[in-house]
Design an enzyme around this catalytic site. Structure first.
Site, short mmCIF file in Angstrom:
data_model
loop_
_atom_site.label_atom_id
_atom_site.label_comp_id
_atom_site.label_asym_id
_atom_site.label_seq_id
_atom_site.Cartn_x
_atom_site.Cartn_y
_atom_site.Cartn_z
N LYS A 35 0.87 -1.18 0.00
CA LYS A 35 0.00 0.00 0.00
C LYS A 35 0.91 1.23 0.00
CE LYS A 35 -1.62 2.95 2.03
NZ LYS A 35 -1.50 4.42 1.67
N GLU A 53 10.56 17.15 13.92
CA GLU A 53 10.91 16.82 12.54
C GLU A 53 10.18 17.77 11.59
OE1 GLU A 53 9.11 13.35 10.48
OE2 GLU A 53 11.19 12.77 10.16
N1 LIG Z 1 13.06 5.81 8.96
C1 LIG Z 1 12.95 5.72 7.65
O1 LIG Z 1 13.60 4.88 6.99
C2 LIG Z 1 12.01 6.64 6.93
C3 LIG Z 1 12.08 6.68 5.54
C4 LIG Z 1 11.21 7.57 4.85
C5 LIG Z 1 10.30 8.35 5.54
N2 LIG Z 1 10.25 8.27 6.89
C6 LIG Z 1 9.30 9.09 7.63
O2 LIG Z 1 8.03 9.12 6.93
C7 LIG Z 1 7.41 10.39 7.13
C8 LIG Z 1 6.99 10.97 5.79
O3 LIG Z 1 6.22 10.02 5.11
P1 LIG Z 1 4.62 10.10 5.11
O4 LIG Z 1 4.16 11.51 5.29
O5 LIG Z 1 4.13 9.33 3.93
O6 LIG Z 1 4.26 9.30 6.44
P2 LIG Z 1 2.79 8.88 6.93
O7 LIG Z 1 2.97 8.17 8.20
O8 LIG Z 1 1.84 10.00 6.83
O9 LIG Z 1 2.30 7.81 5.79
C9 LIG Z 1 3.10 6.70 5.46
C10 LIG Z 1 2.20 5.61 4.88
O10 LIG Z 1 1.31 5.19 5.90
C11 LIG Z 1 -0.03 5.26 5.45
N3 LIG Z 1 -0.85 5.56 6.62
C12 LIG Z 1 -1.13 6.78 7.16
N4 LIG Z 1 -1.92 6.64 8.24
C13 LIG Z 1 -2.15 5.30 8.39
C14 LIG Z 1 -2.90 4.51 9.32
N5 LIG Z 1 -3.59 5.06 10.32
N6 LIG Z 1 -2.92 3.16 9.15
C15 LIG Z 1 -2.23 2.59 8.15
N7 LIG Z 1 -1.52 3.27 7.23
C16 LIG Z 1 -1.47 4.61 7.37
C17 LIG Z 1 -0.02 6.34 4.40
O11 LIG Z 1 -1.10 6.20 3.51
C18 LIG Z 1 1.33 6.07 3.71
O12 LIG Z 1 1.19 5.03 2.78
C19 LIG Z 1 8.44 11.26 7.85
O13 LIG Z 1 8.16 11.27 9.23
C20 LIG Z 1 9.76 10.52 7.63
O14 LIG Z 1 10.69 10.75 8.66
C21 LIG Z 1 11.09 7.44 7.61
#
Ligand SMILES: NC(=O)c1ccc[n+]([C@@H]2O[C@H](COP(=O)([O-])OP(=O)(O)OC[C@H]3O[C@@H](n4cnc5c(N)ncnc54)[C@H](O)[C@@H]3O)[C@@H](O)[C@H]2O)c1
Ligand SMILES: O=C/C=C/C=C(\O)C(=O)O
Length: 470
Positions: free
Chosen positions: A172, A374
């Site tokens: 997803k 962040e």
């Molecule tokens: N540590 C790492 O390797 C790494 C790598 C890339 C990004 N990140 C982090 O990701 C964030 C940015 O990405 P983002 O905005 O897409 O993150 P996000 O958490 O908003 O979304 C990530 C994914 O989770 C899904 N999602 C959101 N809410 C959900 C829920 N309640 N249940 C299930 N799935 C859900 C989203 O649709 C998306 O596919 C930043 O905080 C960044 O630091 C971490």
């Protein structure tokens, strides 16, 4: 944009708009998977488990290479899709994201092919002994939920080891960046990956496909990359059935610049580590602590470098741009803006996009939101330090612990300071130099578990011990 379930492409579901981050215009749409389609995807993945588990490691290894070949064969299409979704410069997608997706499949194909199992000869009172050996079994049906910043790299970083270890997957991707995941599904179909082994559903998180997958009783494990807050929500859903989770979460990465560093190297390295993909990489440096004697020289050079940056990309969405700008406004009110601090004017179609200037800040207290939270944009805050102990303490303060950089010309100091940092990854005199066999992940609010090499193979496997009396 289509889902891929049980070997069939499917466009059912309410369409949601796709927006070009560079211009702010709607350029397409993708279907949000209805709940019944998510159920169907889980069913297809479960049904495929048995036949897929009968494949030998050598056969799965060959299939992973075929998938890598498929991405390679459509390289430019993947680059175009990645840039359309994220707005990132073509040079970045073609040198990092797409090559790493290929490397992700090839590295796990090779690791799998060479993976042995451990065994022990156990002595017993009767002198005949026993043989203990480990058998690795797949976890089962795995939900892979990935973010918008490195869409294909981070999706394949989980899918490759999950498939290598005999699991079936429902992927997803972020609703902001579905393009390369759709191409990956086509590559899977063309590579004759058995139906149901890899499934793809689009949609949002809360009250959408993401949430439904994490709550689904037919999902045996969850591999997630995203915000720490989302990780907490997913962990609560997984707790209901004790499903194992692998989390790569947020960060607020620190850089330490010592007076004995090669200053030009430290400035160039920090420009890369703070402004690559306009700061939208989890490993990016958002705060730098500089030994006082070189603080002014470093700050001046970094600000000049930030002002001279060109060819950078926009924020992925209007909402994310607004979030980043809100931090810039707080910083301008409470501290010093050494470079950037706003949104650029191009006087062309880009003025409708989500652009933010590369920004260098200083003068804020350590407990300020800009220094503690962040931002995930092209923003870095500088502060001086006087002693090594103080530098390590500053870097280790805060809720996150993902990555750090250390710039020093003293090899003893490098080996003293780097291990003292409460992070999963520390780079010395470089940044984001990656060996895919090494442990990758964060501590504290930055994650649970490690990816990379055997760490991923171990997460996606259940080790079983067999003891045979001789
Ligand atoms: N540590 C790492 O390797 C790494 C790598 C890339 C990004 N990140 C982090 O990701 C964030 C940015 O990405 P983002 O905005 O897409 O993150 P996000 O958490 O908003 O979304 C990530 C994914 O989770 C899904 N999602 C959101 N809410 C959900 C829920 N309640 N249940 C299930 N799935 C859900 C989203 O649709 C998306 O596919 C930043 O905080 C960044 O630091 C971490
Ligand atoms: O945005 C976060 C970057 C993650 C990078 C990796 O997971 C990697 O390099 O393996």
């Amino acid at each position: 944009m289509r889902h891929y379930v049980g070997g069939e492409f499917d466009a059912s579901g309410v369409p949601f708009p796709l927006v070009d981050p560079a211009r702010g215009t709607v350029v397409g749409e993708a279907p949000a998977a209805p709940r019944e389609l998510v159920d169907r995807a889980v069913g297809a993945a479960r049904e495929a488990l048995g036949p897929w588990a009968s494949w030998s490691p050598a056969e799965r290894s060959r299939l992973l290479h075929r998938i890598a070949d498929g991405i390679e064969g459509r390289f430019e299409e993947f680059v175009t899709a990645e840039c359309a979704d994220t707005g990132k410069p073509r040079e970045l997608a073609s040198t990092v994201d797409i090559p790493r997706a290929i490397a992700n499949f090839r590295s796990y194909a090779d690791l799998l092919a060479g993976r042995g199992e451990r065994s022990w000869h156990t002595t017993t009172p009767d002198g005949r002994g026993a043989l203990n050996y480990t058998v690795h079994k797949p976890l089962g049906v795995v939900a892979v939920i990935s973010p918008w910043n490195l869409p294909l790299l981070l999706l394949t970083w989980k899918v490759a080891p999950a498939l290598a270890t005999g699991n079936t997957v429902i992927a997803k991707p972020s609703e902001l960046t579905p393009g390369t995941a759709c191409l990956l599904a086509e590559v899977m179909a063309d590579a004759d990956v058995p139906a149901g082994v890899f499934n793809l559903v689009h949609g949002g998180g809360a009250d959408g496909a993401g949430q439904w997958l994490t709550e689904h009783p037919g999902v045996d494990a969850i591999a997630f990359t995203g915000e720490s807050r989302t990780g907490g929500t997913i962990m609560r859903a997984a707790a209901a059935r004790l499903a194992p989770v692998s989390f790569e979460l947020g960060g607020k990465n620190a850089g330490l610049v010592f007076a004995d560093a090669d200053l030009d190297q430290a400035v160039a390295g920090t420009l890369r580590s703070s402004f690559t993909h306009s700061g939208q990489v989890c490993l990016c440096t958002e705060r730098v602590y500089v030994e006082r004697p070189v603080f002014d020289a470093f700050a001046e050079a970094l600000a000049a470098g930030a002002r001279a940056l060109s060819g950078y990309g926009p924020m992925v969405s209007a909402a994310h741009r607004d979030k980043v700008v809100s931090y810039l406004d707080k910083a301008a009110a409470d501290g010093d803006v050494l470079a950037g601090g706003g949104t650029p004017r191009f006087s062309d179609e880009r003025d409708g996009g989500f652009w933010v200037e590369p920004t260098v800040l200083a003068g804020l207290p350590e407990d300020h939101p800009v220094v503690r939270e962040e931002i995930f944009g092209p923003v870095v805050h500088l502060a001086p330090f006087d002693t090594e102990v103080e530098a390590v303490s500053l870097a280790n303060t805060g809720p996150y612990g993902l990555a750090a950089t250390v710039w020093t010309g003293d090899v003893s100091r490098a080996h003293r300071v780097a291990p003292a940092l409460d992070v999963g990854i520390a780079w010395v005199n470089t940044w984001n130099l990656r060996d895919l066999r090494t442990p990758f992940g964060g501590v504290k609010a930055s994650g649970i578990g490690r990816e990379g090499g055997d760490h991923s193979l171990d997460f996606f496997s259940e080790p079983m011990n067999v003891c045979v009396k001789l």
